[in-house]
Write a protein that holds these residues in place. Structure first.
Motif, PDB file in Angstrom:
ATOM      1  N   THR A 122      27.877  46.213  47.999  1.00  0.00           N
ATOM      2  CA  THR A 122      28.720  45.631  46.957  1.00  0.00           C
ATOM      3  C   THR A 122      30.210  45.795  47.237  1.00  0.00           C
ATOM      4  O   THR A 122      31.026  45.122  46.612  1.00  0.00           O
ATOM      5  CB  THR A 122      28.427  46.289  45.598  1.00  0.00           C
ATOM      6  OG1 THR A 122      28.652  47.702  45.696  1.00  0.00           O
ATOM      7  CG2 THR A 122      26.982  46.027  45.163  1.00  0.00           C
ATOM      8  N   GLU A 136      37.063  48.247  45.882  1.00  0.00           N
ATOM      9  CA  GLU A 136      36.754  47.017  45.153  1.00  0.00           C
ATOM     10  C   GLU A 136      35.304  46.621  45.418  1.00  0.00           C
ATOM     11  O   GLU A 136      34.844  46.665  46.561  1.00  0.00           O
ATOM     12  CB  GLU A 136      37.684  45.885  45.573  1.00  0.00           C
ATOM     13  CG  GLU A 136      37.481  44.608  44.763  1.00  0.00           C
ATOM     14  CD  GLU A 136      38.470  43.521  45.147  1.00  0.00           C
ATOM     15  OE1 GLU A 136      38.522  42.503  44.434  1.00  0.00           O
ATOM     16  OE2 GLU A 136      39.172  43.691  46.154  1.00  0.00           O
ATOM     17  N   GLN A 138      31.878  43.864  44.209  1.00  0.00           N
ATOM     18  CA  GLN A 138      31.420  42.663  43.527  1.00  0.00           C
ATOM     19  C   GLN A 138      29.951  42.421  43.865  1.00  0.00           C
ATOM     20  O   GLN A 138      29.414  43.008  44.810  1.00  0.00           O
ATOM     21  CB  GLN A 138      32.241  41.443  43.921  1.00  0.00           C
ATOM     22  CG  GLN A 138      32.116  41.048  45.381  1.00  0.00           C
ATOM     23  CD  GLN A 138      33.002  39.869  45.749  1.00  0.00           C
ATOM     24  OE1 GLN A 138      33.972  39.583  45.059  1.00  0.00           O
ATOM     25  NE2 GLN A 138      32.675  39.205  46.838  1.00  0.00           N
ATOM     26  N   ASP A 139      29.308  41.578  43.087  1.00  0.00           N
ATOM     27  CA  ASP A 139      27.915  41.218  43.343  1.00  0.00           C
ATOM     28  C   ASP A 139      27.864  40.381  44.610  1.00  0.00           C
ATOM     29  O   ASP A 139      28.440  39.289  44.655  1.00  0.00           O
ATOM     30  CB  ASP A 139      27.376  40.419  42.155  1.00  0.00           C
ATOM     31  CG  ASP A 139      25.894  40.122  42.267  1.00  0.00           C
ATOM     32  OD1 ASP A 139      25.379  40.026  43.406  1.00  0.00           O
ATOM     33  OD2 ASP A 139      25.253  39.967  41.218  1.00  0.00           O
ATOM     34  N   PRO A 143      29.572  36.313  44.066  1.00  0.00           N
ATOM     35  CA  PRO A 143      30.985  36.692  44.107  1.00  0.00           C
ATOM     36  C   PRO A 143      31.835  35.927  43.097  1.00  0.00           C
ATOM     37  O   PRO A 143      32.931  36.375  42.739  1.00  0.00           O
ATOM     38  CB  PRO A 143      31.393  36.347  45.547  1.00  0.00           C
ATOM     39  CG  PRO A 143      30.399  35.332  46.003  1.00  0.00           C
ATOM     40  CD  PRO A 143      29.116  35.710  45.332  1.00  0.00           C
ATOM     41  N   SER A 147      35.332  40.685  40.320  1.00  0.00           N
ATOM     42  CA  SER A 147      35.238  41.969  41.014  1.00  0.00           C
ATOM     43  C   SER A 147      35.699  43.113  40.128  1.00  0.00           C
ATOM     44  O   SER A 147      36.314  42.911  39.080  1.00  0.00           O
ATOM     45  CB  SER A 147      36.078  41.949  42.299  1.00  0.00           C
ATOM     46  OG  SER A 147      37.448  41.789  41.986  1.00  0.00           O
ATOM     47  N   GLU A 167      36.099  35.757  36.796  1.00  0.00           N
ATOM     48  CA  GLU A 167      36.028  34.586  37.666  1.00  0.00           C
ATOM     49  C   GLU A 167      37.247  33.686  37.565  1.00  0.00           C
ATOM     50  O   GLU A 167      37.478  32.829  38.425  1.00  0.00           O
ATOM     51  CB  GLU A 167      34.760  33.783  37.350  1.00  0.00           C
ATOM     52  CG  GLU A 167      34.673  33.230  35.954  1.00  0.00           C
ATOM     53  CD  GLU A 167      34.023  34.171  34.955  1.00  0.00           C
ATOM     54  OE1 GLU A 167      33.380  33.657  34.012  1.00  0.00           O
ATOM     55  OE2 GLU A 167      34.163  35.398  35.113  1.00  0.00           O
TER      56      GLU A 167
END
Length: 201
Positions: A122, A136, A138-139, A143, A147, A167
């Protein structure tokens, strides 16, 4: 995903005990150990929202798997994580809470029994300078969801801020008050079904 839930994630990952190492050059393994060191804790928080407004509240956490986020008036939102679910209760309504599977949220990474950032895939940015270290995440499969950024300061290393970027590029920052670690909590404090019954939903 509702704004209060994204904000609750910000609070949770700000509530971590200090490390004994310096902030420079922290590895993913060291950060994972740091997350895993968190057991039971609570703290008040002040939150700067994307529009510049401020919110306050209190967080309780019991790892693995449980967290409670209480937002102060006028918001009065309550977010609970337990039993593999996350529930958002609207303080101005007695309606059924919105629920999400915990495994589909970033909260799952923090509340997991064993955190391993290196294997989770991640992390998209890990860096440091003389005054701080940042991580940092994120998925990796989504993305576009935005984040989460952790910022640490050294001597002793402490997580000072947690920033969520959505987003659309908007961001929310959380700052913590004094932390209490090692408290003991009843499981009812985090239980979603108990809260639903209490509210008569």
């Amino acid at each position: 995903m509702k704004q209060p839930f994204r904000l609750a994630l910000a609070v949770l990952l700000s509530l971590l005990p200090p490390l004994s190492a310096t902030a420079q050059g922290l590895t993913l393994d060291e950060i994972s150990d740091y997350l895993n060191s968190l057991k039971n804790a609570e703290a008040s928080f002040s939150q700067i929202n994307a529009d510049g407004s401020r919110s306050t509240g209190k967080l309780y956490i019991s790892r693995p798997g449980q967290a409670r986020f209480e937002y102060a008036p006028p918001e009065q939102t309550l977010v609970l994580a337990s039993g593999g679910q996350v529930a958002i209760f609207d303080g101005k309504s007695n309606g059924t809470p919105e629920q999400y599977p915990l495994k589909r949220t970033p909260l799952n990474l923090v509340l997991a029994r064993n955190v391993d950032l290196a294997k989770a895939e991640t992390v998209v940015n890990l860096g440091s300078d003389a005054s701080m270290t940042w991580v940092e995440a994120q998925d990796p499969e989504h993305p576009e969801y935005g984040s989460i950024l952790l910022i640490f300061t050294p001597k002793p290393t402490t997580l000072r801020q947690w920033i969520i970027r959505d987003e659309f590029g908007s961001q929310t920052t959380v700052q913590l008050g004094e932390m209490k670690l090692g408290e003991s909590y009843s499981n009812f404090l985090f239980d979603i079904a108990t809260e639903v019954e209490r509210r008569g939903n």
